[in-house]
Design an enzyme around this catalytic site. Structure first.
Site, short mmCIF file in Angstrom:
data_model
loop_
_atom_site.label_atom_id
_atom_site.label_comp_id
_atom_site.label_asym_id
_atom_site.label_seq_id
_atom_site.Cartn_x
_atom_site.Cartn_y
_atom_site.Cartn_z
N LYS A 1 -7.54 -0.68 6.88
CA LYS A 1 -6.47 -1.40 7.57
C LYS A 1 -6.70 -2.91 7.45
O LYS A 1 -7.84 -3.36 7.48
CB LYS A 1 -6.45 -1.02 9.06
CG LYS A 1 -5.84 0.34 9.36
CD LYS A 1 -5.92 0.66 10.84
CE LYS A 1 -5.15 -0.35 11.69
NZ LYS A 1 -5.18 0.02 13.13
N HIS B 1 -5.11 -4.96 9.64
CA HIS B 1 -4.72 -5.49 10.94
C HIS B 1 -5.50 -4.74 12.02
O HIS B 1 -6.23 -3.80 11.73
CB HIS B 1 -3.21 -5.31 11.16
CG HIS B 1 -2.77 -3.89 11.14
ND1 HIS B 1 -2.56 -3.19 9.96
CD2 HIS B 1 -2.51 -3.01 12.15
CE1 HIS B 1 -2.18 -1.96 10.25
NE2 HIS B 1 -2.14 -1.81 11.56
#
Length: 226
Positions: free
Chosen positions: A111, A113
């Site tokens: 990921k 974020h």
């Protein structure tokens, strides 16, 4: 004087687990293509431990074998994806038994974020115990080992539900996938049950549902087993 070798004492925990897996429909018979590309007469479908009662009992089997073997570790690690609920459930069960241990897991795609990265949960440090469902070819362990080592921790052991007792699929390797993992990564491998335990159950079962299954599974063991 009788020199006959006495029969092996059945592994009661393993036999109890085989019965549980059959009752849940997790152990199935037919024709199934394995990750290693082999056509198997049986399939261990761990995703069918899919309600609270089944997962709770499964975690008890993992915990009992783990504590019985005296495996020492600092962090539990769930292999994506099936190993994630297994590690979480085992962590809860161990805490219930007075052995509170942190757990972590990984995702397949990083990921960019939130918390980011591939690793989630407790920091990987010290001795890490990988939890998964089965081992057949041994190739899936490599990714976990790499992630753990990159984090600066030690992949010390692998805990699985079923050891299929098959040869590894690495070129020229004739040893079992378990032995390949132990030798290649310096890890202890512990299983709740092995294919031989399933064969023992089928051999002495009087259930007509299993008629002919024993011979097919035994033939597979003889062809691909180590």
């Amino acid at each position: 004087m009788n020199d006959a070798t006495p029969p092996a004492v059945p592994d009661e925990l393993a036999q109890e687990f085989v019965r549980f897996a059959l009752e849940c429909g997790v152990l199935r018979f037919g024709e199934f293509r394995t990750k290693a590309g082999r056509l198997s007469p049986y399939f261990f479908h761990a995703a069918l431990f899919c309600d609270g009662a089944r997962l709770d009992r499964l975690a008890q089997f993992y915990a009992r074998r783990l504590l019985e073997e005296g495996v020492e570790f600092d962090v539990l690690f769930g292999s994506a994806y099936k190993g994630i609920p297994l590690a979480a459930a085992l962590s809860v069960e161990l805490a219930r038994r007075g052995h509170n241990k942190p757990f972590a897991y990984h995702r397949k795609e990083a990921k960019d974020h939130g918390e980011g990265g591939l690793l989630i949960g407790a920091p990987l440090q010290g001795r890490v115990l990988i939890v998964d469902d089965v081992i057949s070819a041994g190739s899936s362990v490599r990714e976990c080992v790499s992630l753990i080592r990159q984090a600066g921790a030690i992949p010390s052991a692998l805990l699985i539900a079923l050891d299929r007792q098959e040869r590894a699929t690495e070129d020229g390797v004739q040893e079992s996938a378990v032995r390949f993992v132990e030798r290649s990564f310096g890890m202890q491998v512990v299983s709740i049950a092995r294919l031989d335990d399933l064969l023992d159950h089928l051999r002495y079962s009087h259930d007509e549902v299993f008629a002919g299954v024993y011979d097919r599974v035994l033939a597979y063991r003889q062809r691909y087993g180590a």
